[in-house]
Design a protein around this motif. Structure first.
Motif, PDB file in Angstrom:
ATOM      1  N   LYS A   4       0.858  -1.184   0.000  1.00 32.95           N
ATOM      2  CA  LYS A   4       0.000   0.000   0.000  1.00 32.95           C
ATOM      3  C   LYS A   4       0.897   1.238   0.000  1.00 32.95           C
ATOM      4  O   LYS A   4       1.854   1.306   0.760  1.00 32.95           O
ATOM      5  CB  LYS A   4      -0.891  -0.003   1.235  1.00 32.95           C
ATOM      6  N   ILE A   5       0.583   2.213  -0.850  1.00 37.05           N
ATOM      7  CA  ILE A   5       1.378   3.434  -0.924  1.00 37.05           C
ATOM      8  C   ILE A   5       0.765   4.482  -0.006  1.00 37.05           C
ATOM      9  O   ILE A   5      -0.338   4.967  -0.248  1.00 37.05           O
ATOM     10  CB  ILE A   5       1.450   3.965  -2.367  1.00 37.05           C
ATOM     11  N   LEU A   6       1.478   4.796   1.044  1.00 35.16           N
ATOM     12  CA  LEU A   6       1.047   5.830   1.976  1.00 35.16           C
ATOM     13  C   LEU A   6       1.929   7.069   1.857  1.00 35.16           C
ATOM     14  O   LEU A   6       1.482   8.179   2.122  1.00 35.16           O
ATOM     15  CB  LEU A   6       1.084   5.313   3.406  1.00 35.16           C
ATOM     16  N   ALA A   7       3.179   6.878   1.476  1.00 33.07           N
ATOM     17  CA  ALA A   7       4.127   7.982   1.330  1.00 33.07           C
ATOM     18  C   ALA A   7       5.124   7.623   0.234  1.00 33.07           C
ATOM     19  O   ALA A   7       5.178   6.475  -0.223  1.00 33.07           O
ATOM     20  CB  ALA A   7       4.862   8.227   2.647  1.00 33.07           C
ATOM     21  N   LYS A   8       5.932   8.586  -0.177  1.00 30.97           N
ATOM     22  CA  LYS A   8       6.884   8.374  -1.262  1.00 30.97           C
ATOM     23  C   LYS A   8       7.871   7.253  -0.946  1.00 30.97           C
ATOM     24  O   LYS A   8       8.356   6.577  -1.836  1.00 30.97           O
ATOM     25  CB  LYS A   8       7.620   9.673  -1.563  1.00 30.97           C
ATOM     26  N   LYS A   9       8.146   7.012   0.334  1.00 30.10           N
ATOM     27  CA  LYS A   9       9.076   5.942   0.725  1.00 30.10           C
ATOM     28  C   LYS A   9       8.556   4.550   0.363  1.00 30.10           C
ATOM     29  O   LYS A   9       9.324   3.591   0.323  1.00 30.10           O
ATOM     30  CB  LYS A   9       9.388   6.017   2.217  1.00 30.10           C
ATOM     31  N   ASP A  10       7.266   4.411   0.090  1.00 35.20           N
ATOM     32  CA  ASP A  10       6.651   3.123  -0.244  1.00 35.20           C
ATOM     33  C   ASP A  10       6.733   2.781  -1.726  1.00 35.20           C
ATOM     34  O   ASP A  10       6.217   1.742  -2.147  1.00 35.20           O
ATOM     35  CB  ASP A  10       5.179   3.115   0.173  1.00 35.20           C
ATOM     36  N   LEU A  11       7.368   3.625  -2.529  1.00 32.65           N
ATOM     37  CA  LEU A  11       7.432   3.402  -3.977  1.00 32.65           C
ATOM     38  C   LEU A  11       8.352   2.242  -4.329  1.00 32.65           C
ATOM     39  O   LEU A  11       9.337   1.987  -3.633  1.00 32.65           O
ATOM     40  CB  LEU A  11       7.927   4.659  -4.681  1.00 32.65           C
ATOM     41  N   PRO A  12       8.048   1.543  -5.434  1.00 34.03           N
ATOM     42  CA  PRO A  12       8.931   0.463  -5.892  1.00 34.03           C
ATOM     43  C   PRO A  12      10.195   1.050  -6.529  1.00 34.03           C
ATOM     44  O   PRO A  12      10.237   2.237  -6.860  1.00 34.03           O
ATOM     45  CB  PRO A  12       8.077  -0.256  -6.939  1.00 34.03           C
ATOM     46  N   PRO A  13      11.220   0.221  -6.735  1.00 42.02           N
ATOM     47  CA  PRO A  13      12.431   0.696  -7.410  1.00 42.02           C
ATOM     48  C   PRO A  13      12.125   1.123  -8.851  1.00 42.02           C
ATOM     49  O   PRO A  13      11.158   0.647  -9.448  1.00 42.02           O
ATOM     50  CB  PRO A  13      13.350  -0.520  -7.397  1.00 42.02           C
ATOM     51  N   PRO A  14      12.938   2.021  -9.428  1.00 38.13           N
ATOM     52  CA  PRO A  14      12.747   2.421 -10.833  1.00 38.13           C
ATOM     53  C   PRO A  14      12.820   1.218 -11.765  1.00 38.13           C
ATOM     54  O   PRO A  14      13.500   0.234 -11.481  1.00 38.13           O
ATOM     55  CB  PRO A  14      13.918   3.372 -11.104  1.00 38.13           C
ATOM     56  N   ASN A  15      12.101   1.291 -12.865  1.00 38.67           N
ATOM     57  CA  ASN A  15      12.063   0.247 -13.904  1.00 38.67           C
ATOM     58  C   ASN A  15      11.525  -1.094 -13.394  1.00 38.67           C
ATOM     59  O   ASN A  15      11.914  -2.144 -13.883  1.00 38.67           O
ATOM     60  CB  ASN A  15      13.437   0.061 -14.551  1.00 38.67           C
ATOM     61  N   SER A  16      10.634  -1.066 -12.411  1.00 41.48           N
ATOM     62  CA  SER A  16      10.008  -2.290 -11.896  1.00 41.48           C
ATOM     63  C   SER A  16       8.804  -2.649 -12.753  1.00 41.48           C
ATOM     64  O   SER A  16       8.050  -1.777 -13.168  1.00 41.48           O
ATOM     65  CB  SER A  16       9.519  -2.077 -10.466  1.00 41.48           C
ATOM     66  N   ASP A  34       8.712   4.217 -14.352  1.00 35.75           N
ATOM     67  CA  ASP A  34       9.757   4.799 -15.184  1.00 35.75           C
ATOM     68  C   ASP A  34      11.016   5.034 -14.351  1.00 35.75           C
ATOM     69  O   ASP A  34      11.009   4.930 -13.133  1.00 35.75           O
ATOM     70  CB  ASP A  34       9.282   6.066 -15.889  1.00 35.75           C
ATOM     71  N   SER A  35      12.097   5.346 -15.029  1.00 41.00           N
ATOM     72  CA  SER A  35      13.375   5.503 -14.338  1.00 41.00           C
ATOM     73  C   SER A  35      13.611   6.922 -13.846  1.00 41.00           C
ATOM     74  O   SER A  35      14.539   7.160 -13.095  1.00 41.00           O
ATOM     75  CB  SER A  35      14.518   5.092 -15.269  1.00 41.00           C
ATOM     76  N   GLU A  36      12.763   7.865 -14.245  1.00 38.55           N
ATOM     77  CA  GLU A  36      13.025   9.266 -13.916  1.00 38.55           C
ATOM     78  C   GLU A  36      12.169   9.785 -12.766  1.00 38.55           C
ATOM     79  O   GLU A  36      12.675  10.086 -11.697  1.00 38.55           O
ATOM     80  CB  GLU A  36      12.808  10.133 -15.156  1.00 38.55           C
ATOM     81  N   ALA A  37      10.868   9.890 -12.963  1.00 35.19           N
ATOM     82  CA  ALA A  37      10.000  10.562 -11.990  1.00 35.19           C
ATOM     83  C   ALA A  37       9.320   9.612 -11.018  1.00 35.19           C
ATOM     84  O   ALA A  37       8.653  10.045 -10.100  1.00 35.19           O
ATOM     85  CB  ALA A  37       8.945  11.384 -12.726  1.00 35.19           C
ATOM     86  N   GLY A  38       9.464   8.313 -11.228  1.00 34.75           N
ATOM     87  CA  GLY A  38       8.771   7.360 -10.373  1.00 34.75           C
ATOM     88  C   GLY A  38       7.312   7.200 -10.734  1.00 34.75           C
ATOM     89  O   GLY A  38       6.525   6.717  -9.937  1.00 34.75           O
ATOM     90  N   ASP A  39       6.940   7.604 -11.957  1.00 35.87           N
ATOM     91  CA  ASP A  39       5.564   7.450 -12.402  1.00 35.87           C
ATOM     92  C   ASP A  39       5.257   5.991 -12.723  1.00 35.87           C
ATOM     93  O   ASP A  39       6.139   5.215 -13.080  1.00 35.87           O
ATOM     94  CB  ASP A  39       5.305   8.287 -13.658  1.00 35.87           C
ATOM     95  N   PHE A  40       3.983   5.630 -12.585  1.00 32.90           N
ATOM     96  CA  PHE A  40       3.502   4.310 -12.949  1.00 32.90           C
ATOM     97  C   PHE A  40       2.985   4.409 -14.375  1.00 32.90           C
ATOM     98  O   PHE A  40       2.172   5.278 -14.680  1.00 32.90           O
ATOM     99  CB  PHE A  40       2.388   3.878 -12.003  1.00 32.90           C
ATOM    100  N   VAL A  41       3.438   3.519 -15.256  1.00 34.33           N
ATOM    101  CA  VAL A  41       3.131   3.602 -16.685  1.00 34.33           C
ATOM    102  C   VAL A  41       2.400   2.347 -17.123  1.00 34.33           C
ATOM    103  O   VAL A  41       2.764   1.239 -16.748  1.00 34.33           O
ATOM    104  CB  VAL A  41       4.432   3.769 -17.498  1.00 34.33           C
ATOM    105  N   ILE A  48       0.065   5.175 -24.243  1.00 32.79           N
ATOM    106  CA  ILE A  48       0.786   5.140 -22.973  1.00 32.79           C
ATOM    107  C   ILE A  48       0.072   6.030 -21.969  1.00 32.79           C
ATOM    108  O   ILE A  48      -0.158   7.216 -22.219  1.00 32.79           O
ATOM    109  CB  ILE A  48       2.241   5.607 -23.157  1.00 32.79           C
ATOM    110  N   TYR A  49      -0.297   5.436 -20.836  1.00 28.83           N
ATOM    111  CA  TYR A  49      -0.913   6.167 -19.739  1.00 28.83           C
ATOM    112  C   TYR A  49       0.111   6.275 -18.619  1.00 28.83           C
ATOM    113  O   TYR A  49       0.755   5.283 -18.270  1.00 28.83           O
ATOM    114  CB  TYR A  49      -2.155   5.436 -19.224  1.00 28.83           C
ATOM    115  N   SER A  50       0.250   7.453 -18.043  1.00 32.75           N
ATOM    116  CA  SER A  50       1.204   7.672 -16.966  1.00 32.75           C
ATOM    117  C   SER A  50       0.464   8.228 -15.759  1.00 32.75           C
ATOM    118  O   SER A  50      -0.311   9.168 -15.879  1.00 32.75           O
ATOM    119  CB  SER A  50       2.284   8.646 -17.436  1.00 32.75           C
ATOM    120  N   TYR A  51       0.717   7.620 -14.588  1.00 33.76           N
ATOM    121  CA  TYR A  51       0.056   8.042 -13.353  1.00 33.76           C
ATOM    122  C   TYR A  51       1.127   8.409 -12.331  1.00 33.76           C
ATOM    123  O   TYR A  51       2.108   7.673 -12.166  1.00 33.76           O
ATOM    124  CB  TYR A  51      -0.782   6.892 -12.778  1.00 33.76           C
ATOM    125  N   SER A  52       0.952   9.520 -11.637  1.00 34.96           N
ATOM    126  CA  SER A  52       1.910   9.862 -10.591  1.00 34.96           C
ATOM    127  C   SER A  52       1.671   8.958  -9.387  1.00 34.96           C
ATOM    128  O   SER A  52       0.592   8.385  -9.216  1.00 34.96           O
ATOM    129  CB  SER A  52       1.789  11.338 -10.200  1.00 34.96           C
TER     130      SER A  52
END
Length: 67
Positions: A4-16, A34-41, A48-52
């Motif tokens: 569950k994502i509650l804060a930015k620390k809960d994000l997966p590694p880039p390119n997952s 993605d490898s740059e902004a941590g967006d979910f693609v 291509i749909y991108s979600y913050s």
């Protein structure tokens, strides 16, 4: 394992590669981060749909994360 994502620390590694669920929905989407902004693609039919990260409620990693 569902994360569950509650804060930015809960994000997966880039390119997952992962399955994720947008807040207030029940559908799981297959995509990657993605490898740059941590967006979910998500790519559907060439579109291509991108979600913050703050639009995402939870996710499953579908590829193992190596230490």
């Amino acid at each position: 394992m569902k994360i569950k994502i509650l804060a930015k620390k809960d994000l997966p590694p880039p390119n997952s590669t992962l399955k994720f669920r947008i807040k207030n929905t029940t559908n799981w989407r297959v995509g990657y981060t993605d490898s740059e902004a941590g967006d979910f693609v998500q790519e559907v039919g060439g579109i291509i749909y991108s979600y913050s990260w703050n639009q995402i409620d939870e996710y499953y990693l579908t590829t193992p994360v190596l230490p």
